[in-house]
Design a protein around this motif. Structure first.
Motif, PDB file in Angstrom:
ATOM      1  N   PHE A  95       0.600  -1.275   0.081  1.00  0.00           N
ATOM      2  CA  PHE A  95      -0.095  -0.050   0.053  1.00  0.00           C
ATOM      3  C   PHE A  95       0.803   1.156   0.092  1.00  0.00           C
ATOM      4  CE2 PHE A  95      -2.149   3.103   2.392  1.00  0.00           C
ATOM      5  CZ  PHE A  95      -3.443   3.595   1.581  1.00  0.00           C
ATOM      6  N   ILE A  96       2.005   1.095   0.783  1.00  0.00           N
ATOM      7  CA  ILE A  96       2.879   2.403   0.932  1.00  0.00           C
ATOM      8  C   ILE A  96       3.366   2.639  -0.482  1.00  0.00           C
ATOM      9  CG2 ILE A  96       4.754   3.291   2.149  1.00  0.00           C
ATOM     10  CD1 ILE A  96       3.695   1.955   4.801  1.00  0.00           C
ATOM     11  N   LEU A  97       3.975   1.576  -1.023  1.00  0.00           N
ATOM     12  CA  LEU A  97       4.720   1.552  -2.390  1.00  0.00           C
ATOM     13  C   LEU A  97       3.750   2.069  -3.352  1.00  0.00           C
ATOM     14  CD1 LEU A  97       7.009   0.637  -4.219  1.00  0.00           C
ATOM     15  CD2 LEU A  97       6.160  -1.378  -4.255  1.00  0.00           C
ATOM     16  N   GLN A  98       2.442   1.623  -3.260  1.00  0.00           N
ATOM     17  CA  GLN A  98       1.684   2.267  -4.061  1.00  0.00           C
ATOM     18  C   GLN A  98       1.286   3.885  -4.037  1.00  0.00           C
ATOM     19  OE1 GLN A  98       0.291   0.701  -7.138  1.00  0.00           O
ATOM     20  NE2 GLN A  98       1.322  -1.039  -6.405  1.00  0.00           N
ATOM     21  N   LEU A  99       1.249   4.314  -3.131  1.00  0.00           N
ATOM     22  CA  LEU A  99       1.192   5.591  -2.708  1.00  0.00           C
ATOM     23  C   LEU A  99       2.396   6.620  -2.941  1.00  0.00           C
ATOM     24  CD1 LEU A  99      -0.646   5.780   1.006  1.00  0.00           C
ATOM     25  CD2 LEU A  99      -1.641   6.338  -1.211  1.00  0.00           C
ATOM     26  N   GLN A 100       3.700   5.787  -2.845  1.00  0.00           N
ATOM     27  CA  GLN A 100       5.084   6.459  -3.367  1.00  0.00           C
ATOM     28  C   GLN A 100       4.860   6.777  -4.899  1.00  0.00           C
ATOM     29  OE1 GLN A 100       7.786   3.999  -1.144  1.00  0.00           O
ATOM     30  NE2 GLN A 100       8.103   5.387   0.291  1.00  0.00           N
ATOM     31  N   MET A 107       5.303  11.910  -0.093  1.00  0.00           N
ATOM     32  CA  MET A 107       4.111  11.461   0.602  1.00  0.00           C
ATOM     33  C   MET A 107       3.374  12.442   1.212  1.00  0.00           C
ATOM     34  SD  MET A 107       3.898   8.203   0.085  1.00  0.00           S
ATOM     35  CE  MET A 107       3.018   7.364   1.667  1.00  0.00           C
ATOM     36  N   LYS A 108       3.803  13.844   1.239  1.00  0.00           N
ATOM     37  CA  LYS A 108       3.456  15.055   1.878  1.00  0.00           C
ATOM     38  C   LYS A 108       1.944  15.268   1.114  1.00  0.00           C
ATOM     39  CE  LYS A 108       7.156  17.057   4.043  1.00  0.00           C
ATOM     40  NZ  LYS A 108       8.065  18.133   4.131  1.00  0.00           N
ATOM     41  N   GLN A 109       1.807  14.628  -0.243  1.00  0.00           N
ATOM     42  CA  GLN A 109       0.591  14.820  -1.112  1.00  0.00           C
ATOM     43  C   GLN A 109      -0.604  13.828  -0.913  1.00  0.00           C
ATOM     44  OE1 GLN A 109       1.800  14.411  -5.231  1.00  0.00           O
ATOM     45  NE2 GLN A 109       2.810  16.758  -5.115  1.00  0.00           N
ATOM     46  N   ALA A 110      -0.273  12.895   0.169  1.00  0.00           N
ATOM     47  CA  ALA A 110      -1.159  11.748   0.269  1.00  0.00           C
ATOM     48  C   ALA A 110      -2.421  12.624   1.133  1.00  0.00           C
ATOM     49  CB  ALA A 110      -0.545  10.630   1.054  1.00  0.00           C
ATOM     50  N   THR A 111      -3.508  12.109   0.830  1.00  0.00           N
ATOM     51  CA  THR A 111      -4.449  12.600   1.753  1.00  0.00           C
ATOM     52  C   THR A 111      -4.570  12.423   3.034  1.00  0.00           C
ATOM     53  OG1 THR A 111      -6.218  10.659   1.398  1.00  0.00           O
ATOM     54  CG2 THR A 111      -6.121  12.114  -0.320  1.00  0.00           C
ATOM     55  N   GLU A 112      -5.245  12.925   3.930  1.00  0.00           N
ATOM     56  CA  GLU A 112      -5.145  12.640   5.356  1.00  0.00           C
ATOM     57  C   GLU A 112      -5.456  11.255   5.750  1.00  0.00           C
ATOM     58  OE1 GLU A 112      -7.161  14.522   9.654  1.00  0.00           O
ATOM     59  OE2 GLU A 112      -7.415  15.803   7.775  1.00  0.00           O
ATOM     60  N   PHE A 113      -6.634  10.849   4.914  1.00  0.00           N
ATOM     61  CA  PHE A 113      -6.957   9.359   5.194  1.00  0.00           C
ATOM     62  C   PHE A 113      -5.851   8.436   4.900  1.00  0.00           C
ATOM     63  CE2 PHE A 113      -9.346   5.651   3.714  1.00  0.00           C
ATOM     64  CZ  PHE A 113     -10.070   5.156   4.926  1.00  0.00           C
ATOM     65  N   GLU A 114      -5.136   8.722   3.577  1.00  0.00           N
ATOM     66  CA  GLU A 114      -4.115   7.794   3.276  1.00  0.00           C
ATOM     67  C   GLU A 114      -2.946   7.718   4.468  1.00  0.00           C
ATOM     68  OE1 GLU A 114      -4.648   7.949  -1.737  1.00  0.00           O
ATOM     69  OE2 GLU A 114      -3.419   9.628  -0.507  1.00  0.00           O
ATOM     70  N   GLN A 115      -2.752   9.046   4.722  1.00  0.00           N
ATOM     71  CA  GLN A 115      -1.508   9.108   5.783  1.00  0.00           C
ATOM     72  C   GLN A 115      -1.942   8.302   7.159  1.00  0.00           C
ATOM     73  OE1 GLN A 115      -0.783  13.728   6.389  1.00  0.00           O
ATOM     74  NE2 GLN A 115      -0.109  13.595   4.361  1.00  0.00           N
ATOM     75  N   LYS A 116      -3.461   8.268   7.546  1.00  0.00           N
ATOM     76  CA  LYS A 116      -3.563   7.664   8.757  1.00  0.00           C
ATOM     77  C   LYS A 116      -3.660   6.311   8.327  1.00  0.00           C
ATOM     78  CE  LYS A 116      -4.633  10.947  11.210  1.00  0.00           C
ATOM     79  NZ  LYS A 116      -3.669  11.472  12.389  1.00  0.00           N
TER      80      LYS A 116
END
Length: 136
Positions: A95-100, A107-116
């Protein structure tokens, strides 16, 4: 909260199509810990005076409430994992790799939900590994 045994837990999991995962195990191990405390207290007070048994009942109830809460925590994690379509520990790295990839490494662009989700994944993985170390 009501009483919850392992068969009831399994029935709820099966009824809802929830899967047992390592994050679920974090809560189940916590519940087992409380169950061991309860058994230990009961074993140590079985030959004691009724007044001692009565005083220890509040601790037994406290630990049993915590045990039931931990089992419901396991069910809630299983529900969340089913809803999001991935498991916190087993699938967290992917999941983290997909976000990257999605955010090109930022990763600062990730939504608050994704960060949580990332935070929860990391915390469950740490808790699971910590429990493994305690078992060995």
């Amino acid at each position: 909260m009501s009483y919850m045994d392992y068969n009831q837990f399994k029935a709820i999991m099966a009824e809802n199509g929830y899967q047992k995962s390592k994050a679920v195990d974090v809560y189940l191990n916590k519940a087992m810990h409380y169950n061991k405390l309860i058994k230990s207290i009961k074993a140590n007070i079985k030959d004691k005076e009724p007044v001692v048994k009565l005083k220890m009942e509040k601790f037994i109830k406290k630990y049993d409430d915590a045990r039931v809460e931990a089992v419901w925590g396991a069910i809630n994690v299983a529900k969340l994992e089913k809803c999001q379509g991935w498991r916190f520990v087993e699938d967290g790295e992917e999941f983290i790799l997909q976000l990257q990839i999605k955010y090109q490494g930022n990763m600062k662009q990730a939504t608050e939900f994704e960060q949580k989700q990332v935070e929860l994944s990391t915390l469950y993985e740490q808790a699971y590994k910590k429990q493994l170390v305690k078992e060995n």
